[in-house]
Design an enzyme around this catalytic site. Structure first.
Site, mmCIF file in Angstrom:
data_model
loop_
_atom_site.group_PDB
_atom_site.id
_atom_site.type_symbol
_atom_site.label_atom_id
_atom_site.label_comp_id
_atom_site.label_asym_id
_atom_site.label_seq_id
_atom_site.Cartn_x
_atom_site.Cartn_y
_atom_site.Cartn_z
ATOM 1 C CG ASN A 209 14.015 -80.325 1.687
ATOM 2 O OD1 ASN A 209 15.401 -80.344 1.293
ATOM 3 N ND2 ASN A 209 13.139 -79.425 1.416
ATOM 4 C CG ASP A 285 5.471 -79.576 -1.536
ATOM 5 O OD1 ASP A 285 5.740 -79.171 -2.578
ATOM 6 O OD2 ASP A 285 5.777 -80.930 -1.348
ATOM 7 C CE LYS A 294 13.022 -70.462 21.728
ATOM 8 N NZ LYS A 294 13.655 -70.822 23.241
ATOM 9 C CG PHE A 326 15.495 -83.071 -10.873
ATOM 10 C CD1 PHE A 326 15.732 -82.021 -11.608
ATOM 11 C CD2 PHE A 326 16.180 -84.071 -10.693
ATOM 12 C CE1 PHE A 326 16.780 -82.040 -12.388
ATOM 13 C CE2 PHE A 326 17.219 -84.177 -11.549
ATOM 14 C CZ PHE A 326 17.594 -83.228 -12.384
ATOM 15 C CE LYS A 340 5.390 -84.961 -8.226
ATOM 16 N NZ LYS A 340 6.506 -85.203 -6.964
ATOM 17 C CE LYS A 344 5.342 -79.918 -10.425
ATOM 18 N NZ LYS A 344 5.737 -79.232 -8.987
#
Ligand code: CTP
Length: 404
Positions: A209, A285, A294, A326, A340, A344
């Site tokens: 990301n 995620d 490959k 975060f 969250k 969490k």
């Protein structure tokens, strides 16, 4: 706070750690301070004034009777925002404690009203000798700030207390003294995860990301500045940021991680070891099934993705530790972050906008809202650079530290 335009007098006395004082001078200069080195005669046996002149860009004082400056101890004494004696030998400690002024360093200490820090560094027997300890006590009673030396293998071959502390640690101590505040984070062991995870598809390709690690590095710097003992678990980040961080904080422990599974193992492996867990990392995620060969793409590639483990949710929550998460959100910032925080089981969650003009991910700036489990009002920090955001996040958490 930083050291911009602060005048710091670095007094170097004659111990083997005198050469490390050059690293300290250079570090303080990089933080924006004007550094003036003053050396005892014995320090000159270990390191040359030219080294300090080069790293500080300022004249180095070694002699009380330097003709180019009529009374150097008075001009330096008046100029100083802070005087730090590093390393401080048993000898200079004894002289300072008893008001002896027979060289430039001891005279400066006696003639200045600036805040004074002593960083003792010597053989353990000399340090623990009741005479040295009494002298240290006397200095403390006279408003000197004394830093505890580290324990370890000493230059003389002994193992014990007396080692010159890491520069980052000295810096944290120094900032507290200058700001006049002892930070909640001083001496706390802090684990920060940062950057994105990499989920391998095959030996050639991966999914990751846009996380750069900027927020994580800024938080790390801020915790270090407040005396925290920081360990970084680093995923996929900007190499430039990493090398600049390493050159500034060479002693900070850095562990590389790759996938979310890898990060999971490392974080859970540390579940009993830290006082503060700060999970800035952008954890994937979903992960693909890894193919050892490959994948041929003649007909396009079809990826089957399975959910990764939620690291923060799985992490055991110890009573005396602090858990900071975060949240990256494109909509319903506060509502999603609140969920969250609860799911969490966190103390704090910092919600970032990751969409449009204010998109925080991979960028220099962010706008955040901090939520907490203490039913205190949420706290918003308007769009600003991540250094500012990191300072304000930590200020806010520090204020609520009383709840922990
Ligand atoms: N996190 C984690 N393990 C995961 C995913 C996220 O520990 N598998 C942590 C992140 O480091 C962050 C917090 O959980 O501190 C929230 O991450 P975020 O990506 O905002 O939320 P997710 O839990 O992944 O939920 P969603 O993607 O649905 O918004």
């Amino acid at each position: 706070m930083d050291l911009k335009d602060k005048n710091i007098i670095l007094c170097v006395s004659g111990g083997i750690a005198a050469y490390k004082a050059a690293g300290l001078a250079s570090f303080l200069k990089k933080q924006g301070a004007n550094v003036y080195a003053v050396m005892t005669k014995n320090a000159l046996e270990f390191i040359k004034p030219l080294t300090f002149k080069t790293v500080t860009g300022n004249k180095v004082t070694t002699n009380m009777f330097d003709e180019s400056d009529f009374v150097p101890h008075i001009s330096l004494a008046d100029l100083a925002d802070l005087i730090i004696v590093a390393p401080a030998t048993a000898n200079i400690i004894a002289k300072a404690a008893h008001g002896i002024a027979d060289d430039m360093v001891s005279t400066l200490l006696l003639s200045s009203n600036a805040k004074k820090i002593i960083v003792p560094s010597m053989n353990s027997k000399m340090y623990l000798n009741p005479i040295t300890q009494k002298n240290i006590k006397l200095l403390k009673e006279n408003d000197y700030f004394i830093m505890e030396p580290d324990i370890g293998l000493l230059a003389c071959g002994y193992e014990g207390i007396g080692k010159f502390p890491d520069i980052e640690k000295i810096y944290g101590f120094l900032l507290q003294i200058l700001s006049g505040k002892k930070s909640y984070f001083t001496g706390k062991k802090i684990l920060i995860t940062l950057g994105g995870t990499i989920e391998d598809i095959d030996p050639v390709r991966y999914i990751s990301n846009r996380s750069s690690g900027k927020m994580g590095f800024n938080l790390a710097e801020e915790f270090i500045a407040r005396g925290g003992n920081v360990t970084l678990l680093i995923g996929n980040i900007s190499e430039l940021l990493l090398s600049s961080f390493k050159s500034k904080y060479p002693k900070t422990k850095i562990i590389n991680v790759r996938s979310s599974n890898d990060l999971y193992d490392k974080v859970i492996g540390f579940e009993n070891d830290f006082d503060i867990y700060c999970m800035v990392a952008a954890v994937a995620d979903y992960m693909p099934d890894y193919k050892a060969d490959k994948i041929k793409n003649k007909n396009g590639i079809e990826l089957k993705l399975s959910a990764t483990k939620d690291i923060l949710a799985s992490l055991k929550k110890r009573k005396n530790a602090l858990y900071i998460g975060f949240a990256a959100e494109t909509e319903n910032l506060t509502k999603n972050a609140k969920e969250k925080l609860k799911n969490k089981n966190l103390d704090f969650i910092i919600a970032n906008i990751v969409k449009g003009e204010k998109n925080a991910i991979g960028n220099d700036n962010a706008e955040v809202v901090i939520l907490n489990k203490y039913n205190e009002e949420e706290f918003r920090i308007d769009y600003n650079d991540k250094k500012f955001i990191a300072q304000n996040i930590i200020d806010y958490i520090e204020k609520l530290g009383k709840f922990i």
